[in-house]
Enzyme design. Structure first.
Site, PDB file in Angstrom:
ATOM      1  N   HIS A   1      45.136  43.721  45.365  1.00  0.00           N
ATOM      2  CA  HIS A   1      45.348  42.761  44.388  1.00  0.00           C
ATOM      3  C   HIS A   1      45.047  43.278  43.057  1.00  0.00           C
ATOM      4  O   HIS A   1      43.851  43.809  42.663  1.00  0.00           O
ATOM      5  CB  HIS A   1      45.355  41.404  44.793  1.00  0.00           C
ATOM      6  CG  HIS A   1      43.922  40.949  44.906  1.00  0.00           C
ATOM      7  ND1 HIS A   1      43.246  39.954  45.571  1.00  0.00           N
ATOM      8  CD2 HIS A   1      42.800  40.955  43.674  1.00  0.00           C
ATOM      9  CE1 HIS A   1      42.022  39.812  45.240  1.00  0.00           C
ATOM     10  NE2 HIS A   1      41.705  40.362  44.209  1.00  0.00           N
TER      11      HIS A   1
ATOM     12  N   GLU B   1      48.398  38.796  45.412  1.00  0.00           N
ATOM     13  CA  GLU B   1      48.092  39.368  46.522  1.00  0.00           C
ATOM     14  C   GLU B   1      49.248  40.417  47.021  1.00  0.00           C
ATOM     15  O   GLU B   1      50.421  40.153  46.729  1.00  0.00           O
ATOM     16  CB  GLU B   1      47.847  38.127  47.587  1.00  0.00           C
ATOM     17  CG  GLU B   1      46.801  37.207  47.180  1.00  0.00           C
ATOM     18  CD  GLU B   1      45.314  37.899  47.432  1.00  0.00           C
ATOM     19  OE1 GLU B   1      45.195  39.049  47.143  1.00  0.00           O
ATOM     20  OE2 GLU B   1      44.210  37.067  47.603  1.00  0.00           O
TER      21      GLU B   1
ATOM     22  N   ASP C   1      43.169  34.867  35.491  1.00  0.00           N
ATOM     23  CA  ASP C   1      43.615  33.785  36.484  1.00  0.00           C
ATOM     24  C   ASP C   1      42.822  32.504  36.499  1.00  0.00           C
ATOM     25  O   ASP C   1      41.535  32.617  36.028  1.00  0.00           O
ATOM     26  CB  ASP C   1      43.570  34.529  38.034  1.00  0.00           C
ATOM     27  CG  ASP C   1      42.652  35.810  37.971  1.00  0.00           C
ATOM     28  OD1 ASP C   1      41.417  35.504  37.338  1.00  0.00           O
ATOM     29  OD2 ASP C   1      42.918  36.596  39.059  1.00  0.00           O
TER      30      ASP C   1
ATOM     31  N   ASP D   1      42.092  44.257  49.166  1.00  0.00           N
ATOM     32  CA  ASP D   1      43.510  43.999  49.728  1.00  0.00           C
ATOM     33  C   ASP D   1      44.630  44.714  48.635  1.00  0.00           C
ATOM     34  O   ASP D   1      45.535  44.597  48.952  1.00  0.00           O
ATOM     35  CB  ASP D   1      43.860  42.549  50.142  1.00  0.00           C
ATOM     36  CG  ASP D   1      44.184  41.686  49.020  1.00  0.00           C
ATOM     37  OD1 ASP D   1      43.874  41.907  47.738  1.00  0.00           O
ATOM     38  OD2 ASP D   1      44.284  40.503  49.077  1.00  0.00           O
TER      39      ASP D   1
HETATM   40  C1  F6R Z   1      39.583  38.370  38.622  1.00  0.00           C
HETATM   41  C2  F6R Z   1      40.582  39.037  39.341  1.00  0.00           C
HETATM   42  C3  F6R Z   1      40.342  39.930  40.620  1.00  0.00           C
HETATM   43  C4  F6R Z   1      39.154  40.677  40.711  1.00  0.00           C
HETATM   44  C5  F6R Z   1      39.160  41.429  42.054  1.00  0.00           C
HETATM   45  C6  F6R Z   1      38.068  42.098  42.221  1.00  0.00           C
HETATM   46  O1  F6R Z   1      39.965  37.655  37.425  1.00  0.00           O
HETATM   47  O2  F6R Z   1      41.657  38.740  38.699  1.00  0.00           O
HETATM   48  O3  F6R Z   1      41.792  40.572  40.679  1.00  0.00           O
HETATM   49  O4  F6R Z   1      39.160  41.563  39.562  1.00  0.00           O
HETATM   50  O5  F6R Z   1      39.362  40.306  43.175  1.00  0.00           O
HETATM   51  O6  F6R Z   1      36.987  41.190  42.308  1.00  0.00           O
HETATM   52  P1  F6R Z   1      35.622  41.857  42.310  1.00  0.00           P
HETATM   53  O7  F6R Z   1      35.288  42.442  40.810  1.00  0.00           O
HETATM   54  O8  F6R Z   1      34.507  40.704  42.184  1.00  0.00           O
HETATM   55  O9  F6R Z   1      35.318  42.803  43.169  1.00  0.00           O
END
Ligand code: F6R
Length: 261
Positions: free
Chosen positions: A139, A144, A68, A137
């Site tokens: 995702h 989301e 992303d 959450d």
């Molecule tokens: C990042 C992504 C997100 C993160 C998620 C967890 O490329 O796609 O799904 O993996 O938000 O974030 P962290 O690892 O910072 O807790």
């Protein structure tokens, strides 16, 4: 069922995940790795960096696709995922920058960016091993809650919760972009192997919902239950709400050596 590996530290998790990458590269030097950003994959990238620096691993032919990107950050912004991937992955792991792709988050051509990324993925033959983190959450990527399991790469609006979670990378929560472009849940499910990492108490509820809860678009991470080959590597804190933790430990302890990760 996914294979759930519960380890005693994030460093061990990084090594277990690095074993999966190393095994893939041993099979095919130009394999395609799906790259996550954020804090979670850092122990994996550092484990790979140590192996590359020690001369035991050559990733120069590996190809990569990020999950992303934020929409609308100025080009070269240090928190754009293009910058993060260059700093955390391409440079330390000595990848060839021209073989590593990040969705195009520039507003001028955002309408076509999803379809262009899907075409690039297809041209590369798809992702062999997709690294995933998990949002508090639920995702995966930036899909989301409510994201269709069939979704492909497209623009999404980040939840307030995700913007708060990611505020630590910016001067304030207001500076976290509202929009992102992310591989869809359907895109992620096309990868041949999913490797989901989650660490810390803050991920425990989301992890239990993703791994053991009902299949629902309200928890995009639960889509991993539809995939035939999933490895989940977590620490004790993230695993603390898993109902079948004892079984996962037992299965891992008795895993036939030939199977690998
Ligand atoms: C990042 C992504 C997100 C993160 C998620 C967890 O490329 O796609 O799904 O993996 O938000 O974030 P962290 O690892 O910072 O807790």
């Amino acid at each position: 069922m996914a294979e759930i590996v519960i380890v005693d530290s994030v460093e061990t998790a990084g090594e277990v995940a690095a074993d999966a990458v190393q095994r893939l590269v041993a099979e095919r030097v130009d394999a395609v790795l799906g790259l996550a950003t954020g804090s979670t994959p850092v122990p994996l990238y550092r484990a790979l960096e140590r192996r590359v620096a020690a001369g035991g691993l050559d990733l120069s032919k590996l190809r990569g696709f990020a999950l992303d990107e934020y929409v609308g950050l100025p080009e070269g912004h240090e928190q754009s995922y293009a910058s993060v991937i260059r700093r955390e992955v391409v440079e330390p792991l000595r990848l060839d920058a021209s073989s590593v792709h990040v969705p195009d988050g520039r507003p001028q051509q955002i309408e076509t960016a999803g379809a262009r990324y899907e075409a690039q993925l297809q041209e590369a033959g798809g992702i062999d091993l997709q690294i995933l983190g998990l949002g508090t959450d639920g995702h995966i990527g930036f899909n989301e809650p409510g994201s269709s399991f069939a979704s492909l790469t497209r623009v999404k609006t980040l939840t307030e919760q995700t913007r708060r979670d990611n505020a630590r990378f910016f001067a304030s929560a207001d500076e976290v972009p509202l929009h992102c472009i992310t591989q869809g849940v359907g895109t992620i499910l096309r990868a041949r192997h999913l490797l989901l990492l989650a660490f810390g108490e803050g991920k425990a509820d989301a992890l239990a919902a993703a791994v053991e809860g009902p299949l629902t678009a309200s928890v995009p991470g639960s889509a991993i239950q539809l995939h035939a080959r999933v490895t989940v590597v977590v620490d004790e804190a993230a695993a603390s709400r898993l109902a079948r933790a004892d079984y996962y430990r037992y299965a891992w302890a008795n895993k036939p050596a030939w199977q690998g990760v």
